[in-house]
Design a protein around this motif. Structure first.
Motif, PDB file in Angstrom:
ATOM      1  N   LEU A  56       2.148 -11.379  -5.148  1.00 22.76           N
ATOM      2  CA  LEU A  56       2.615 -10.013  -4.535  1.00 22.76           C
ATOM      3  C   LEU A  56       3.793  -9.957  -3.834  1.00 22.76           C
ATOM      4  N   GLY A  57       4.576 -11.005  -3.827  1.00 17.19           N
ATOM      5  CA  GLY A  57       5.893 -11.075  -3.055  1.00 17.19           C
ATOM      6  C   GLY A  57       5.866 -11.389  -1.686  1.00 17.19           C
ATOM      7  N   ASP A  58       6.894 -11.353  -0.915  1.00 21.04           N
ATOM      8  CA  ASP A  58       6.884 -11.790   0.469  1.00 21.04           C
ATOM      9  C   ASP A  58       6.952 -10.449   1.484  1.00 21.04           C
ATOM     10  N   GLY A  59       6.747  -9.367   1.037  1.00 23.63           N
ATOM     11  CA  GLY A  59       6.528  -8.277   1.727  1.00 23.63           C
ATOM     12  C   GLY A  59       7.759  -7.568   2.605  1.00 23.63           C
ATOM     13  N   ARG A  60       8.894  -8.066   2.023  1.00 23.58           N
ATOM     14  CA  ARG A  60      10.189  -7.380   2.401  1.00 23.58           C
ATOM     15  C   ARG A  60      10.427  -5.928   2.028  1.00 23.58           C
ATOM     16  N   SER A  61       9.929  -5.772   0.793  1.00 29.92           N
ATOM     17  CA  SER A  61      10.409  -4.350  -0.024  1.00 29.92           C
ATOM     18  C   SER A  61       9.057  -3.629   0.695  1.00 29.92           C
ATOM     19  N   ALA A  62       8.987  -2.276   0.484  1.00 28.51           N
ATOM     20  CA  ALA A  62       7.901  -1.347   1.141  1.00 28.51           C
ATOM     21  C   ALA A  62       6.753  -1.541   0.133  1.00 28.51           C
ATOM     22  N   GLU A  63       7.184  -1.614  -0.985  1.00 25.41           N
ATOM     23  CA  GLU A  63       5.822  -1.873  -2.207  1.00 25.41           C
ATOM     24  C   GLU A  63       5.217  -3.283  -1.980  1.00 25.41           C
ATOM     25  N   GLU A  64       5.816  -4.157  -1.590  1.00 27.67           N
ATOM     26  CA  GLU A  64       5.349  -5.582  -1.282  1.00 27.67           C
ATOM     27  C   GLU A  64       4.554  -5.872  -0.157  1.00 27.67           C
ATOM     28  N   ALA A  65       4.966  -5.114   0.874  1.00 29.34           N
ATOM     29  CA  ALA A  65       4.333  -5.093   2.240  1.00 29.34           C
ATOM     30  C   ALA A  65       3.142  -4.531   2.119  1.00 29.34           C
ATOM     31  N   LEU A  66       2.836  -3.155   1.563  1.00 29.09           N
ATOM     32  CA  LEU A  66       1.776  -2.434   1.398  1.00 29.09           C
ATOM     33  C   LEU A  66       0.709  -3.156   0.464  1.00 29.09           C
ATOM     34  N   SER A  67       1.021  -3.898  -0.659  1.00 28.87           N
ATOM     35  CA  SER A  67       0.278  -4.466  -1.408  1.00 28.87           C
ATOM     36  C   SER A  67      -0.325  -5.758  -0.666  1.00 28.87           C
ATOM     37  N   ILE A  68       0.437  -6.586  -0.024  1.00 29.34           N
ATOM     38  CA  ILE A  68      -0.086  -7.763   0.809  1.00 29.34           C
ATOM     39  C   ILE A  68      -1.052  -7.115   1.884  1.00 29.34           C
ATOM     40  N   ALA A  69      -0.856  -6.183   2.500  1.00 23.95           N
ATOM     41  CA  ALA A  69      -1.719  -5.635   3.512  1.00 23.95           C
ATOM     42  C   ALA A  69      -2.939  -4.985   2.895  1.00 23.95           C
ATOM     43  N   LEU A  70      -2.737  -4.574   1.951  1.00 24.38           N
ATOM     44  CA  LEU A  70      -3.877  -3.828   1.269  1.00 24.38           C
ATOM     45  C   LEU A  70      -4.992  -5.323   0.618  1.00 24.38           C
ATOM     46  N   TYR A  71      -4.217  -6.213   0.100  1.00 23.06           N
ATOM     47  CA  TYR A  71      -4.937  -7.319  -0.332  1.00 23.06           C
ATOM     48  C   TYR A  71      -5.559  -7.864   0.840  1.00 23.06           C
ATOM     49  N   ALA A  72      -4.974  -8.173   2.010  1.00 20.78           N
ATOM     50  CA  ALA A  72      -5.635  -8.696   3.260  1.00 20.78           C
ATOM     51  C   ALA A  72      -6.756  -8.172   3.739  1.00 20.78           C
ATOM     52  N   VAL A  73      -6.779  -6.698   3.900  1.00 21.47           N
ATOM     53  CA  VAL A  73      -7.935  -6.066   4.027  1.00 21.47           C
ATOM     54  C   VAL A  73      -8.897  -6.107   3.126  1.00 21.47           C
ATOM     55  N   LEU A  74      -8.877  -5.936   1.750  1.00 23.61           N
ATOM     56  CA  LEU A  74      -9.967  -6.253   0.956  1.00 23.61           C
ATOM     57  C   LEU A  74     -10.454  -7.526   0.676  1.00 23.61           C
ATOM     58  N   ALA A  75      -9.650  -8.352   0.804  1.00 22.85           N
ATOM     59  CA  ALA A  75     -10.063  -9.890   0.701  1.00 22.85           C
ATOM     60  C   ALA A  75     -10.986 -10.505   1.652  1.00 22.85           C
ATOM     61  N   THR A  76     -11.023  -9.940   3.051  1.00 18.37           N
ATOM     62  CA  THR A  76     -11.625 -10.324   3.977  1.00 18.37           C
ATOM     63  C   THR A  76     -12.939  -9.196   4.392  1.00 18.37           C
ATOM     64  N   ALA A  77     -13.092  -8.475   3.569  1.00 18.51           N
ATOM     65  CA  ALA A  77     -14.137  -7.491   3.529  1.00 18.51           C
ATOM     66  C   ALA A  77     -15.674  -7.955   3.782  1.00 18.51           C
ATOM     67  N   ASP A  78     -15.854  -9.317   3.589  1.00 17.98           N
ATOM     68  CA  ASP A  78     -17.284  -9.771   3.878  1.00 17.98           C
ATOM     69  C   ASP A  78     -17.453 -10.371   5.256  1.00 17.98           C
ATOM     70  N   SER A  79     -16.753  -9.873   6.136  1.00 16.27           N
ATOM     71  CA  SER A  79     -16.870  -9.994   7.355  1.00 16.27           C
ATOM     72  C   SER A  79     -18.171  -9.375   8.014  1.00 16.27           C
ATOM     73  N   THR A  80     -18.697 -10.149   8.923  1.00 15.00           N
ATOM     74  CA  THR A  80     -19.792  -9.493   9.694  1.00 15.00           C
ATOM     75  C   THR A  80     -19.712  -8.510  10.531  1.00 15.00           C
ATOM     76  N   THR A  81     -18.734  -8.226  11.338  1.00 14.43           N
ATOM     77  CA  THR A  81     -18.235  -7.269  12.283  1.00 14.43           C
ATOM     78  C   THR A  81     -17.065  -6.614  11.994  1.00 14.43           C
ATOM     79  N   PRO A  82     -16.803  -5.553  12.407  1.00 13.28           N
ATOM     80  CA  PRO A  82     -15.438  -4.843  12.353  1.00 13.28           C
ATOM     81  C   PRO A  82     -14.489  -5.758  13.254  1.00 13.28           C
ATOM     82  N   GLU A  83     -14.885  -6.258  14.329  1.00 15.75           N
ATOM     83  CA  GLU A  83     -13.744  -7.143  14.818  1.00 15.75           C
ATOM     84  C   GLU A  83     -13.349  -8.407  14.191  1.00 15.75           C
TER      85      GLU A  83
END
Length: 365
Positions: free
Chosen positions: A274-301
């Motif tokens: 996904l890149g290193d997040g320095r460009s707008a598209e890279e930063a957005l893609s890394i953040a989206l990945y992080a949110v989706l990859a951890t969606a099996d968490s048991t609580t919102p916190e």
């Protein structure tokens, strides 16, 4: 204005009574974004090897690992100034006077510029101060993006037709754009237009505009359409893939969605994909990945903690990726997702809440 129909596949069917209300989503988005920015700032642009050397094999995961809580950066400052520009436009509208939203945003960003440089740019107008300008915590100089400073320093209002900083496509154009998606009673096209015009004030590259509009629309789907996180991601991916001009963004979003199916991956694999997040598209893609990859968490916190940690532990622009991921989760879950011990470490929470309250006062009857 009446909102348009939700994007295909984006609306949640979850009838849970625990759906957060609108004010909680607004505050959650703003406070969350600041938390992700501040924690990520402690390792901004560090290699993961360096991060692991300081904090252990799992990297930085909590404010308790830091010798002091630190500070949020210009990403949070500009997010709040974006919100202030929108709030001023709403104040004019509520008083019966039409306002140019882009002009209100530009004047807000000029006022931010003076907090960093001590003066207005030559040839630029000098707007009257507003409440936000008196909040000294926002005057500190913490890694202001060069594209933002240089674009405003021209004293000219950048537009898509008259671009400033033609090659600028760094992450600072997208990190400040979440507030556009918080606006109620406006349709999807209006949110995209406002975010694009807001990006063009300092960034001339179309990739910066598309990324800003994508984040704003993701926030809108979460806040106003009660979208699921995967549903919102798939909807934005489908939109990008149907736009020939958005081919690179579509590729980044698809890579993020596909990588997230593996769950959290090693930081080296993350940046390779996904890149290193320095460009707008890279930063957005890394953040989206992080949110989706951890969606099996048991609580919102728990989801919030894990996603932010995933977003910031890599080689690159950790505060930008942390800020975007946390903004998305705060918008989705509201304040319930925000860890109390993290909020205790947050810089200027009263200022962030104060700005949220001023915005909410103009959006609710």
């Amino acid at each position: 204005m009446i909102t348009d129909a939700p994007l295909p596949g984006s609306r949640s069917n979850d009838p849970s009574p625990a759906v957060p209300d609108y004010p909680s989503r607004v505050r959650g988005c703003l406070l969350g974004g600041a938390l992700g920015d501040q924690l990520g700032a402690a390792v901004e642009l560090d290699s993961f090897d360096l991060i692991a050397g300081r904090f252990g094999a799992d990297g930085l995961r909590d404010f308790s690992q830091l010798p002091e809580p630190g500070h949020f950066t210009s990403d949070t400052q500009l997010t709040l100034y974006t919100l202030d520009g929108l709030t001023e436009a709403l104040e004019w509208a509520n008083s019966g006077t039409a306002a140019d939203e882009a002009a209100c945003l530009w004047l807000a960003y000029l006022r931010w510029y003076t907090t960093q440089e001590g003066r207005f740019p030559d040839q630029a107008p000098e707007p009257l101060p507003r409440w936000i300008d008196g909040q000294t915590v926002l005057h500190a100089r913490h890694a202001p993006a060069e594209a933002c400073l240089s674009g405003l320093a021209t004293g000219e209002m950048g537009t898509r037709a008259r671009p400033i900083n033609r090659d600028a496509q760094d992450s600072s154009s997208v990190t400040r754009s979440a507030p556009f998606g918080l606006l109620p009673f406006v349709d999807d096209q209006t949110v995209q237009r406002l975010a694009t015009d807001g990006s063009a004030l300092t960034h001339g590259h179309p990739a910066a505009h598309r990324s800003a509009a994508t984040l704003a629309t993701l926030i809108r789907l979460l806040v106003h359409e009660q979208a699921t996180l995967p549903g919102a991601a798939v909807a934005m991916l489908a939109r990008a893939e149907h736009d020939a001009a958005s081919a690179e963004l579509a590729g980044r979003l698809r890579a993020a969605v596909e990588l997230s199916a593996q769950g959290p991956v090693a930081p080296a694999d993350l940046t390779a994909a996904l890149g290193d997040g320095r460009s707008a598209e890279e930063a957005l893609s890394i953040a989206l990945y992080a949110v989706l990859a951890t969606a099996d968490s048991t609580t919102p916190e728990q989801h919030f903690r894990r996603a932010v940690a995933t977003a910031i532990n890599h080689d690159g622009d950790s505060n930008a990726t942390g800020s975007i991921a946390a903004s998305l989760l705060g918008a989705h879950y509201g304040e319930a997702a925000l860890p109390g011990d993290w909020l205790a470490a947050l810089e200027g929470p009263d200022v962030i809440r104060g700005m949220a309250d001023r915005f909410l006062a103009q959006t609710q009857g």
